[in-house]
Design a protein around this motif. Sequence first.
Motif, PDB file in Angstrom:
ATOM      1  N   TYR A 249       0.829  -1.201   0.000  1.00 33.79           N
ATOM      2  CA  TYR A 249       0.000   0.000   0.000  1.00 33.79           C
ATOM      3  C   TYR A 249       0.864   1.252   0.000  1.00 33.79           C
ATOM      4  N   LEU A 250       1.857   1.299   0.863  1.00 28.47           N
ATOM      5  CA  LEU A 250       2.677   2.501   0.959  1.00 28.47           C
ATOM      6  C   LEU A 250       3.579   2.664  -0.271  1.00 28.47           C
ATOM      7  N   ASP A 251       4.028   1.566  -0.840  1.00 29.73           N
ATOM      8  CA  ASP A 251       4.789   1.651  -2.084  1.00 29.73           C
ATOM      9  C   ASP A 251       3.902   2.210  -3.197  1.00 29.73           C
ATOM     10  N   LEU A 252       2.667   1.743  -3.270  1.00 35.31           N
ATOM     11  CA  LEU A 252       1.751   2.246  -4.285  1.00 35.31           C
ATOM     12  C   LEU A 252       1.458   3.730  -4.067  1.00 35.31           C
ATOM     13  N   MET A 253       1.292   4.140  -2.795  1.00 33.51           N
ATOM     14  CA  MET A 253       1.039   5.552  -2.508  1.00 33.51           C
ATOM     15  C   MET A 253       2.196   6.417  -3.000  1.00 33.51           C
ATOM     16  N   LYS A 254       3.414   5.952  -2.808  1.00 34.44           N
ATOM     17  CA  LYS A 254       4.565   6.724  -3.276  1.00 34.44           C
ATOM     18  C   LYS A 254       4.581   6.823  -4.800  1.00 34.44           C
ATOM     19  N   ARG A 255       4.202   5.759  -5.455  1.00 33.37           N
ATOM     20  CA  ARG A 255       4.143   5.773  -6.918  1.00 33.37           C
ATOM     21  C   ARG A 255       3.065   6.730  -7.425  1.00 33.37           C
ATOM     22  N   VAL A 256       1.965   6.811  -6.675  1.00 34.81           N
ATOM     23  CA  VAL A 256       0.856   7.655  -7.120  1.00 34.81           C
ATOM     24  C   VAL A 256       1.128   9.133  -6.836  1.00 34.81           C
ATOM     25  N   VAL A 257       1.573   9.464  -5.620  1.00 36.77           N
ATOM     26  CA  VAL A 257       1.786  10.896  -5.321  1.00 36.77           C
ATOM     27  C   VAL A 257       2.900  11.491  -6.168  1.00 36.77           C
ATOM     28  N   THR A 258       3.878  10.675  -6.586  1.00 40.99           N
ATOM     29  CA  THR A 258       4.918  11.154  -7.499  1.00 40.99           C
ATOM     30  C   THR A 258       4.528  10.978  -8.959  1.00 40.99           C
ATOM     31  N   ASN A 259       3.425  10.279  -9.194  1.00 41.30           N
ATOM     32  CA  ASN A 259       2.911   9.968 -10.531  1.00 41.30           C
ATOM     33  C   ASN A 259       3.947   9.285 -11.414  1.00 41.30           C
ATOM     34  N   SER A 260       4.666   8.348 -10.827  1.00 41.90           N
ATOM     35  CA  SER A 260       5.507   7.490 -11.655  1.00 41.90           C
ATOM     36  C   SER A 260       4.653   6.404 -12.311  1.00 41.90           C
ATOM     37  N   ILE A 261       3.333   6.441 -12.071  1.00 37.98           N
ATOM     38  CA  ILE A 261       2.394   5.526 -12.724  1.00 37.98           C
ATOM     39  C   ILE A 261       2.106   6.000 -14.151  1.00 37.98           C
TER      40      ILE A 261
ATOM     41  N   SER B  60      11.113  11.974 -16.747  1.00 33.68           N
ATOM     42  CA  SER B  60      12.409  11.359 -16.477  1.00 33.68           C
ATOM     43  C   SER B  60      12.303  10.569 -15.177  1.00 33.68           C
ATOM     44  N   GLU B  61      12.475   9.281 -15.257  1.00 36.74           N
ATOM     45  CA  GLU B  61      12.389   8.432 -14.072  1.00 36.74           C
ATOM     46  C   GLU B  61      13.410   8.841 -13.019  1.00 36.74           C
ATOM     47  N   GLU B  62      14.615   9.145 -13.450  1.00 36.17           N
ATOM     48  CA  GLU B  62      15.666   9.477 -12.502  1.00 36.17           C
ATOM     49  C   GLU B  62      15.396  10.835 -11.845  1.00 36.17           C
ATOM     50  N   GLU B  63      14.984  11.825 -12.614  1.00 35.51           N
ATOM     51  CA  GLU B  63      14.692  13.130 -12.035  1.00 35.51           C
ATOM     52  C   GLU B  63      13.499  13.065 -11.090  1.00 35.51           C
ATOM     53  N   ARG B  64      12.508  12.245 -11.434  1.00 40.66           N
ATOM     54  CA  ARG B  64      11.349  12.111 -10.548  1.00 40.66           C
ATOM     55  C   ARG B  64      11.740  11.381  -9.267  1.00 40.66           C
ATOM     56  N   ARG B  65      12.604  10.381  -9.374  1.00 43.10           N
ATOM     57  CA  ARG B  65      13.046   9.648  -8.189  1.00 43.10           C
ATOM     58  C   ARG B  65      13.818  10.557  -7.247  1.00 43.10           C
ATOM     59  N   GLN B  66      14.646  11.427  -7.812  1.00 45.95           N
ATOM     60  CA  GLN B  66      15.480  12.300  -7.006  1.00 45.95           C
ATOM     61  C   GLN B  66      14.777  13.599  -6.604  1.00 45.95           C
ATOM     62  N   GLY B  67      13.599  13.852  -7.127  1.00 46.82           N
ATOM     63  CA  GLY B  67      12.917  15.106  -6.821  1.00 46.82           C
ATOM     64  C   GLY B  67      13.637  16.310  -7.379  1.00 46.82           C
ATOM     65  N   ARG B  68      14.050  16.235  -8.649  1.00 44.94           N
ATOM     66  CA  ARG B  68      14.796  17.317  -9.285  1.00 44.94           C
ATOM     67  C   ARG B  68      13.969  18.077 -10.324  1.00 44.94           C
TER      68      ARG B  68
ATOM     69  N   PRO C  21       6.715  18.354 -11.284  1.00 48.78           N
ATOM     70  CA  PRO C  21       5.790  17.581 -12.115  1.00 48.78           C
ATOM     71  C   PRO C  21       4.587  18.428 -12.542  1.00 48.78           C
ATOM     72  N   ARG C  22       4.112  18.208 -13.760  1.00 47.73           N
ATOM     73  CA  ARG C  22       2.925  18.924 -14.223  1.00 47.73           C
ATOM     74  C   ARG C  22       1.688  18.545 -13.429  1.00 47.73           C
ATOM     75  N   ASP C  23       1.522  17.229 -13.128  1.00 48.04           N
ATOM     76  CA  ASP C  23       0.289  16.747 -12.518  1.00 48.04           C
ATOM     77  C   ASP C  23       0.475  16.108 -11.144  1.00 48.04           C
ATOM     78  N   ALA C  24       1.640  15.534 -10.877  1.00 44.90           N
ATOM     79  CA  ALA C  24       1.846  14.783  -9.629  1.00 44.90           C
ATOM     80  C   ALA C  24       1.613  15.672  -8.420  1.00 44.90           C
ATOM     81  N   HIS C  25       1.300  15.053  -7.296  1.00 46.02           N
ATOM     82  CA  HIS C  25       0.940  15.794  -6.099  1.00 46.02           C
ATOM     83  C   HIS C  25       2.128  16.131  -5.209  1.00 46.02           C
TER      84      HIS C  25
END
Length: 273
Positions: free
Chosen positions: A9-21, A58-66, A69-73
């Motif tokens: 659940y928490l892994d999925l939440m992280k994927r959703v709030v960062t919108n790596s989905i 960019s997966e790497e930029e999203r992972r590092q928070g660099r 995001p247009r839509d992610a929370h």
Amino acid sequence: MTKRATDLYLDLMKRVVTNSIYRDPHIDPQHYYELAMEAGASAGGLSADDPRLWRPYSEEERRQGRCWPRDAHTMVGRERLDHLQECMERVIAEGVPGDVMETGVWRGGVCVFMRAVLSAYGITDRAVWVADSFSGLPEPDVERFPEDRRVGSVGWVNGVVGVPLEQVRENFRRYGLLDGQVRFVEGRFGDSLPAAPVERLAVLRLDGDLYESTYDALEHLHPKVSPGGFVIVDDYHAWDVCAKAVHDYRRAHGIDDPIVDIDWSGVYWRKTS
């Protein structure tokens, strides 16, 4: 909830709030600044909906928070979310008393995740405090905090970072996590935090960028962090005025708890007394 289900659940939440989905485009801050200046938008910034701003995911930029995001929370990135989860699980396991709080929340994704952690562990006696101006970065009060003079006007950024309170509420609602354990504190921190009815904190996360917002948050909230609690500063390595506020406050109050790096931007310390 079993440990396996909690982790999923928490892994999925992280994927959703960062919108790596769905992998929305991102906005490069430097590119945004250049276009905002060209458009003469220093007072209000450009809308995040402007397609001229978008760059491919960019997966790497999203992972590092660099990126922004247009839509992610959240723009925080996976590494800092992983660390936040570790801190929250630590205070829960050790019974460190207090609520959890973020000062400077943008679209609310980190606070949504904090509420999700409490939900996953069945915690009903801790609140999530969500503090922001909900109108973007306030213009620096350089009379009171001359350190922010070097930053200059910050209005150009507010087309992206200015998110109204009702939109943040709606984001909580969409996750099914808007309830009585979520408390909102609206206003400039020097005005809103002294009156906020926060009694004790186990995790305090600062994401205010500027000297003023960082120092005010520490001044009014650090004394409320319980021994064994965590203080997290998101922008320590990204904004030199933020790091200066941290050091000035710690020096003024004799705090020598070690500052530990989280990633390229964030740091934390664990309060010992």
